[in-house]
Scaffold this active site. Sequence first.
Site, PDB file in Angstrom:
ATOM      1  N   ASN A  42       0.692  -1.362   0.090  1.00 60.55           N
ATOM      2  CA  ASN A  42       0.147  -0.008   0.077  1.00 60.55           C
ATOM      3  C   ASN A  42       0.876   1.321   0.004  1.00 60.55           C
ATOM      4  O   ASN A  42       1.834   1.532   0.586  1.00 60.55           O
ATOM      5  CB  ASN A  42      -0.977   0.037   1.017  1.00 60.55           C
ATOM      6  CG  ASN A  42      -0.541  -0.232   2.504  1.00 60.55           C
ATOM      7  OD1 ASN A  42       0.625  -0.834   2.446  1.00 60.55           O
ATOM      8  ND2 ASN A  42      -1.104   0.026   3.459  1.00 60.55           N
ATOM      9  N   GLU A  44       0.306   5.233   0.657  1.00 61.20           N
ATOM     10  CA  GLU A  44      -0.702   6.366   1.235  1.00 61.20           C
ATOM     11  C   GLU A  44      -0.339   7.475   0.680  1.00 61.20           C
ATOM     12  O   GLU A  44       0.911   7.829   0.103  1.00 61.20           O
ATOM     13  CB  GLU A  44      -0.640   6.073   2.614  1.00 61.20           C
ATOM     14  CG  GLU A  44      -1.184   4.853   3.223  1.00 61.20           C
ATOM     15  CD  GLU A  44      -1.526   4.560   4.629  1.00 61.20           C
ATOM     16  OE1 GLU A  44      -0.863   5.612   5.463  1.00 61.20           O
ATOM     17  OE2 GLU A  44      -1.997   3.661   5.014  1.00 61.20           O
ATOM     18  N   CYS A  53      -4.375   0.488  -2.338  1.00 67.32           N
ATOM     19  CA  CYS A  53      -3.991  -0.751  -1.566  1.00 67.32           C
ATOM     20  C   CYS A  53      -2.995  -1.468  -2.405  1.00 67.32           C
ATOM     21  O   CYS A  53      -2.957  -1.475  -3.537  1.00 67.32           O
ATOM     22  CB  CYS A  53      -5.268  -1.185  -1.564  1.00 67.32           C
ATOM     23  SG  CYS A  53      -6.751  -0.707  -0.422  1.00 67.32           S
ATOM     24  N   GLU A  55      -3.226  -4.661  -2.816  1.00 66.45           N
ATOM     25  CA  GLU A  55      -3.780  -5.689  -3.828  1.00 66.45           C
ATOM     26  C   GLU A  55      -3.775  -4.946  -5.136  1.00 66.45           C
ATOM     27  O   GLU A  55      -3.699  -5.596  -6.270  1.00 66.45           O
ATOM     28  CB  GLU A  55      -5.175  -6.042  -3.289  1.00 66.45           C
ATOM     29  CG  GLU A  55      -5.201  -6.798  -2.113  1.00 66.45           C
ATOM     30  CD  GLU A  55      -5.528  -5.847  -0.794  1.00 66.45           C
ATOM     31  OE1 GLU A  55      -4.797  -4.971  -1.095  1.00 66.45           O
ATOM     32  OE2 GLU A  55      -6.280  -6.269  -0.063  1.00 66.45           O
ATOM     33  N   CYS A  84     -10.333  -4.937   1.078  1.00 65.62           N
ATOM     34  CA  CYS A  84     -11.194  -3.969   0.838  1.00 65.62           C
ATOM     35  C   CYS A  84     -12.281  -4.169  -0.392  1.00 65.62           C
ATOM     36  O   CYS A  84     -11.925  -5.094  -1.237  1.00 65.62           O
ATOM     37  CB  CYS A  84     -10.800  -2.672   0.710  1.00 65.62           C
ATOM     38  SG  CYS A  84     -10.186  -2.166  -0.775  1.00 65.62           S
ATOM     39  N   CYS A  87     -10.784  -3.291  -3.616  1.00 60.00           N
ATOM     40  CA  CYS A  87      -9.786  -4.487  -4.249  1.00 60.00           C
ATOM     41  C   CYS A  87     -10.571  -5.708  -4.640  1.00 60.00           C
ATOM     42  O   CYS A  87     -10.214  -6.233  -5.450  1.00 60.00           O
ATOM     43  CB  CYS A  87      -8.780  -4.736  -3.100  1.00 60.00           C
ATOM     44  SG  CYS A  87      -7.737  -3.481  -2.974  1.00 60.00           S
TER      45      CYS A  87
END
Length: 129
Positions: A42, A44, A53, A55, A84, A87
């Site tokens: 990830n 940010e 993210c 994934e 999430c 994803c």
Amino acid sequence: MKPEELIRHALEARTRAYVPYSGYPVGAAVLAANGDVIVGCNVENAAYPSTICAERVALTAAVAQGARNFVAIAVVTRNGGSPCGACRQVMLELGPEMLVYIADERGAYRTTTVRDLLPDGFDNTRLNA
Ligand code: THU
């Protein structure tokens, strides 16, 4: 490839997560049908919604390097957190038949599928119907 090996790749990618805001590093590793492993973490952003993210980093990087058929994805968090919704949607688009290994940082994991994570998901079969 054994789940443990794919999880090990995800664990390593997790060490590179850029998480100054949440402090919650995530690593992912996708296994392509030809045996390639593509990783993500990830990343940010101070503008929080611009965060991506692990994934989706892994899956989009895999497409960028020419992979299309995906067999499995491993996701590692400190506590076995589940992918999430965004994803899951991208998994449905790019790897609907994937096995999903959801692991914690000690390597303990459970196995599920994209279909189980996103039942009745919207996919391309709806677009031209
Ligand atoms: N995160 C992921 O990388 N994957 C998920 O499926 C869930 C959440 C990241 C986003 C953010 O950087 C941090 O975890 C906390 O939400």
